[in-house]
Design a protein around this motif. Structure first.
Motif, PDB file in Angstrom:
ATOM      1  N   LEU A 145      40.945   3.071  -6.833  1.00 19.91           N
ATOM      2  CA  LEU A 145      40.242   2.439  -6.140  1.00 19.91           C
ATOM      3  C   LEU A 145      38.809   2.574  -5.596  1.00 19.91           C
ATOM      4  N   ARG A 146      38.347   4.307  -6.221  1.00 23.02           N
ATOM      5  CA  ARG A 146      37.044   4.793  -6.000  1.00 23.02           C
ATOM      6  C   ARG A 146      36.357   4.062  -6.504  1.00 23.02           C
TER       7      ARG A 146
ATOM      8  N   SER B  85      33.352   3.508  -3.016  1.00 23.88           N
ATOM      9  CA  SER B  85      33.612   4.748  -1.671  1.00 23.88           C
ATOM     10  C   SER B  85      34.951   3.738  -1.650  1.00 23.88           C
ATOM     11  N   LEU B  86      35.495   5.104  -1.348  1.00 20.06           N
ATOM     12  CA  LEU B  86      37.239   4.777  -0.396  1.00 20.06           C
ATOM     13  C   LEU B  86      36.238   4.163   0.718  1.00 20.06           C
ATOM     14  N   ASP B  87      35.523   5.106   1.252  1.00 22.77           N
ATOM     15  CA  ASP B  87      35.437   4.478   2.962  1.00 22.77           C
ATOM     16  C   ASP B  87      34.837   2.922   3.057  1.00 22.77           C
ATOM     17  N   ARG B  88      35.275   1.911   1.894  1.00 21.07           N
ATOM     18  CA  ARG B  88      35.216   0.877   1.915  1.00 21.07           C
ATOM     19  C   ARG B  88      37.208   0.206   2.359  1.00 21.07           C
TER      20      ARG B  88
ATOM     21  N   VAL C  53      45.530  -1.868  -0.079  1.00 21.92           N
ATOM     22  CA  VAL C  53      44.497  -1.875   1.220  1.00 21.92           C
ATOM     23  C   VAL C  53      43.831  -3.137   1.626  1.00 21.92           C
ATOM     24  N   ALA C  54      43.374  -2.784   2.740  1.00 21.67           N
ATOM     25  CA  ALA C  54      42.970  -3.628   3.748  1.00 21.67           C
ATOM     26  C   ALA C  54      40.932  -2.806   3.647  1.00 21.67           C
ATOM     27  N   LEU C  55      40.386  -3.833   2.916  1.00 20.72           N
ATOM     28  CA  LEU C  55      38.752  -3.647   2.803  1.00 20.72           C
ATOM     29  C   LEU C  55      38.173  -4.265   4.186  1.00 20.72           C
ATOM     30  N   LYS C  56      37.525  -3.490   4.887  1.00 18.57           N
ATOM     31  CA  LYS C  56      36.237  -2.901   6.020  1.00 18.57           C
ATOM     32  C   LYS C  56      35.834  -4.858   5.673  1.00 18.57           C
ATOM     33  N   PRO C  57      35.177  -5.564   6.925  1.00 20.15           N
ATOM     34  CA  PRO C  57      34.739  -6.277   6.877  1.00 20.15           C
ATOM     35  C   PRO C  57      32.656  -6.361   5.796  1.00 20.15           C
TER      36      PRO C  57
END
Length: 87
Positions: free
Chosen positions: A11-12, A17-20, A83-87
């Motif tokens: 994923l990273r 970044s995992l922050d996404r 996972v769901a990603l941030k917009p």
């Protein structure tokens, strides 16, 4: 737990970044086992705990643990993470 670390690594690498990641939605775990083995959920618990530790409340997810006769390349455990990603 190694499967979860590998999934997070992929994923990273893909996302940068995992922050996404906004939220972990689902973890599906496949456990190679013999007939009569009934502790697949206990095997997948390590992956669920690690994901929750990394993401906190955003790491709470639905989960399935499925016993199978064999996995590719002779693996013992395989997981799929959605996972769901941030917009």
């Amino acid at each position: 737990m190694w499967c979860a670390l590998n999934a997070l690594s992929v994923l990273r690498a893909e996302l940068g970044s995992l922050d996404r990641i906004e939220r972990v939605l689902t973890v599906i775990g496949f456990v190679a086992c013999t007939p009569g083995f009934e502790k697949q959920p206990a095997v997948i618990d390590g992956a669920s705990r690690l994901i929750h530790t990394v993401f906190g409340d955003a790491g709470r997810h639905t989960r399935s643990a499925i016993g199978v006769a064999a996995l590719p390349r002779g693996g013992a455990v395989e997981i799929e993470v959605e996972v769901a990603l941030k917009p």
